[in-house]
Design an enzyme around this catalytic site. Structure first.
Site, PDB file in Angstrom:
ATOM      1  N   THR A  84      42.549  31.892  46.053  1.00  0.00           N
ATOM      2  CA  THR A  84      41.211  31.971  45.461  1.00  0.00           C
ATOM      3  C   THR A  84      40.963  33.333  44.816  1.00  0.00           C
ATOM      4  OG1 THR A  84      40.055  32.885  47.381  1.00  0.00           O
ATOM      5  CG2 THR A  84      40.404  30.501  47.363  1.00  0.00           C
ATOM      6  N   CYS A  85      39.768  33.443  44.195  1.00  0.00           N
ATOM      7  CA  CYS A  85      39.414  34.666  43.474  1.00  0.00           C
ATOM      8  C   CYS A  85      38.980  35.804  44.398  1.00  0.00           C
ATOM      9  CB  CYS A  85      38.265  34.354  42.525  1.00  0.00           C
ATOM     10  SG  CYS A  85      36.800  33.781  43.425  1.00  0.00           S
ATOM     11  N   ASP A  86      38.738  35.492  45.665  1.00  0.00           N
ATOM     12  CA  ASP A  86      38.062  36.432  46.549  1.00  0.00           C
ATOM     13  C   ASP A  86      39.030  37.475  47.119  1.00  0.00           C
ATOM     14  OD1 ASP A  86      36.563  37.671  48.513  1.00  0.00           O
ATOM     15  OD2 ASP A  86      35.557  35.823  49.096  1.00  0.00           O
ATOM     16  N   ASN A 105      37.206  27.274  45.241  1.00  0.00           N
ATOM     17  CA  ASN A 105      37.979  27.430  44.002  1.00  0.00           C
ATOM     18  C   ASN A 105      38.787  26.171  43.650  1.00  0.00           C
ATOM     19  OD1 ASN A 105      38.919  30.813  43.155  1.00  0.00           O
ATOM     20  ND2 ASN A 105      37.086  30.185  44.205  1.00  0.00           N
TER      21      ASN A 105
END
Ligand SMILES: Cc1ncc(COP(=O)(O)O)c(C=O)c1O
Length: 417
Positions: free
Chosen positions: A327-329, A367
Site C-alpha cells: 500500500t501507499c502508507d 488500496n
C-alpha cells in the site's frame, strides 16, 4: 481448497500472483485435541483470533463445541458453521441491539461485563431474564505476556467485589474471568490472577459458579519459546484447587492464539528489490499487521520458483532485509531485519509463518490489495507447542501426529472450600 504437499510444491508447479494463505488443518486439529484432552474444564475458542470458516470447520470436526464470540457477525458465523455449538458473548462492551439479538435470536445466555452500566444493559435488554450466566471480567496483571491486553477491559480490584456481589443478584450462574495478556510466557501468571480472583470473590462474600482463565496461551515464535503447555495446565489446576469457589464450580479457558497460530502461513511475492528493502504483495494492511505494528517476530523462508536457483529453498549467502507491504502508507513497513538469501530477486516467494492467529483476522482491502487465495499444505516447518517431543517419541510416532500421546481428560475438579 487445493492441497499441495508443501508450499514449495505449489511455488514450483504454478504461477502465484496474489498472496496465498497456506492452511494447515492438522495443526488446528492437533491443538484442539490437546486442549480437549489436557485442560481440566471447558475450552472455548476465541473466534476473533481467526474467524476463517475453514478454521471453525476443523475445530468443530475435532470436538470444539464452545465458542467465545465478540459480535453478532461472529455469532452468526458460529451458528452457520457449528450448529450445535454453545456460545459465550465475552466482549465486555456490547451494543444494546447485539445483546438483544444474541439473547432472543441466537439463544446466547452467557454475557461478560466489567462495570455496572454494562450489567444494566444486559439485564434491561434481556427483560430481567432469570437464566443469565454473567461473567465479571477482572483486571489482572499482564506482566507475563508479550502482548498486553490490560489497557482497556477489566474491573479494577477496588471495585471488583462490589460488582461481583451486584452481578450475583442478576445471575442464574455467576463467573469471573480475566485475561493475563496474549502470548503469556509465564505459567505462574495464571496462578497469580486466580489467587487475586479468589481474594476478590471472598471479599464479595458470594458464591461463584465459573472461573474462566481467558486466553493468553502461547505459541512458539522466533526468539519466543515459552515453557511447555503442560506447565500452564498445572499452574491453573493447582490454583483452581485453592480458589474460594463452589465445590462444583466449572473451569473454562478461551484460547485463541494457541489453537490457531500454527495453522496458517502466507506466501507473498517479491515485487521489487531496492537495496535492502523488499517490496511484497502483502503487508501491514494484509496479514502482517502484527509484524509491522507490534514488531512481532514471525519466521520467514524463501521459496524459489526455479529449481536451478542457488540452494533451493534457502541457503547460500544471506543478508538482512526489511520488508514493505503493497500500500501507499509509510506504516506499511516491517523493519525486521529478516535474514534471507542475499541474491533474493523479483518474483521470489517469501513464506511468512505462524500467521494463523491475528493474521487473517486483521487483513483489510486497503488500496485494493485484498485478493487472497487459500490452499491446504501438509508440511510442518516450524516448532509446535503440541508436537510429540522427538526424545519422547519412538520412531514410528516421530513422523506421525499422535493424538494418543495427549493425557487422558482429567475429571473435572470439584473440591472447594
Ligand atoms: C475476551 C478474550 N478472550 C480470549 C482471547 C484470546 O486471547 P489469546 O489469543 O491470547 O489466547 C481474547 C483476545 O483478545 C479476548 O479478548
Amino acid at each position: 481448497m487445493h492441497t499441495y504437499h508443501t508450499p514449495l510444491d505449489l511455488v514450483r508447479s504454478r504461477h502465484v500472483e496474489s498472496p496465498v494463505v497456506c492452511a494447515r488443518p492438522d495443526r488446528v486439529a492437533q491443538a484442539s485435541h490437546w486442549f480437549q484432552e489436557n485442560f481440566p474444564g471447558e475450552v472455548l475458542y476465541a473466534v476473533k483470533a481467526n474467524p476463517s470458516p475453514w478454521i471453525l470447520d476443523v475445530l468443530y470436526a475435532n470436538g470444539t463445541r464452545f465458542f467465545d464470540v465478540a459480535s453478532i457477525p461472529e455469532i452468526q458465523l458460529v451458528r452457520e458453521r457449528c450448529p450445535e455449538a454453545r456460545m459465550a458473548f465475552l466482549h465486555p462492551v456490547k451494543s444494546r441491539e447485539s445483546i438483544r439479538r444474541a439473547y432472543y435470536e441466537f439463544g446466547v445466555r452467557i454475557f461478560a461485563l466489567d462495570c455496572e452500566a454494562e450489567m444494566a444493559k444486559i439485564v434491561e435488554e434481556t427483560n430481567h431474564a432469570d437464566d443469565l450466566i454473567l461473567i465479571v471480567r477482572l483486571a489482572v496483571s499482564n506482566d507475563g505476556a508479550m502482548f498486553s491486553l490490560a489497557g482497556k477491559f477489566g474491573v479494577p480490584a477496588y471495585e471488583a467485589s462490589d460488582l461481583i456481589r451486584k452481578a450475583r443478584a442478576h445471575a442464574w450462574e455467576l463467573g469471573v474471568s480475566f485475561h493475563v495478556g496474549s502470548q503469556c510466557m509465564q505459567p505462574s501468571a495464571y496462578r497469580s490472577a486466580m489467587m487475586e480472583a479468589s481474594r476478590l470473590i471472598a471479599q464479595a462474600g458470594v458464591t461463584v459458579d465459573i472461573v474462566d482463565v481467558g486466553g493468553g496461551f502461547p505459541s512458539i515464535y522466533p526468539g519466543m519459546t515459552p515453557p511447555p503447555m503442560d506447565d500452564y495446565i498445572s499452574s491453573i489446576e493447582d490454583a483452581f484447587e485453592e480458589m474460594m469457589v463452589l465445590e462444583n464450580a466449572d473451569l473454562w479457558c478461551e484460547p485463541g492464539r494457541a489453537l490457531v497460530a500454527e495453522a496458517e502461513s502466507v506466501l507473498t511475492r517479491v515485487e521489487l528489490v531496492k537495496g535492502d528493502a523488499l517490496y511484497l504483495n502483502d503487508g501491514a494492511y494484509g496479514r502482517l499487521f502484527d509484524a509491522a505494528h507490534a514488531k512481532w517476530p514471525f519466521p520467514v523462508r524463501l521459496h524459489r520458483r526455479k529449481a536451478d536457483g542457488p540452494a533451493g529453498e534457502t541457503g547460500g549467502e544471506t543478508a538482512s532485509f526489511r520488508l514493505y507491504g503493497p500500500t501507499c502508507d509509510s506504516m506499511d513497513a516491517i523493519p525486521g531485519p529478516f535474514d534471507l538469501p542475499a541474491d533474493i530477486a523479483e518474483g521470489d516467494i517469501i513464506e511468512i509463518g505462524m500467521l494463523g492467529a491475528y493474521g487473517t483476522a486483521l487483513a483489510t482491502n486497503f488500496n485494493g490489495f485484498g485478493a487472497i487465495e487459500y490452499v491446504t499444505v501438509e508440511d510442518m516447518p516450524w516448532p509446535s507447542m503440541f508436537e510429540v517431543q522427538p526424545d519422547k517419541a519412538d520412531d514410528s510416532e516421530a513422523t506421525v501426529i499422535s493424538f494418543a500421546r495427549a493425557r487422558r481428560r482429567r475429571p473435572k475438579l470439584r473440591r472447594r472450600a
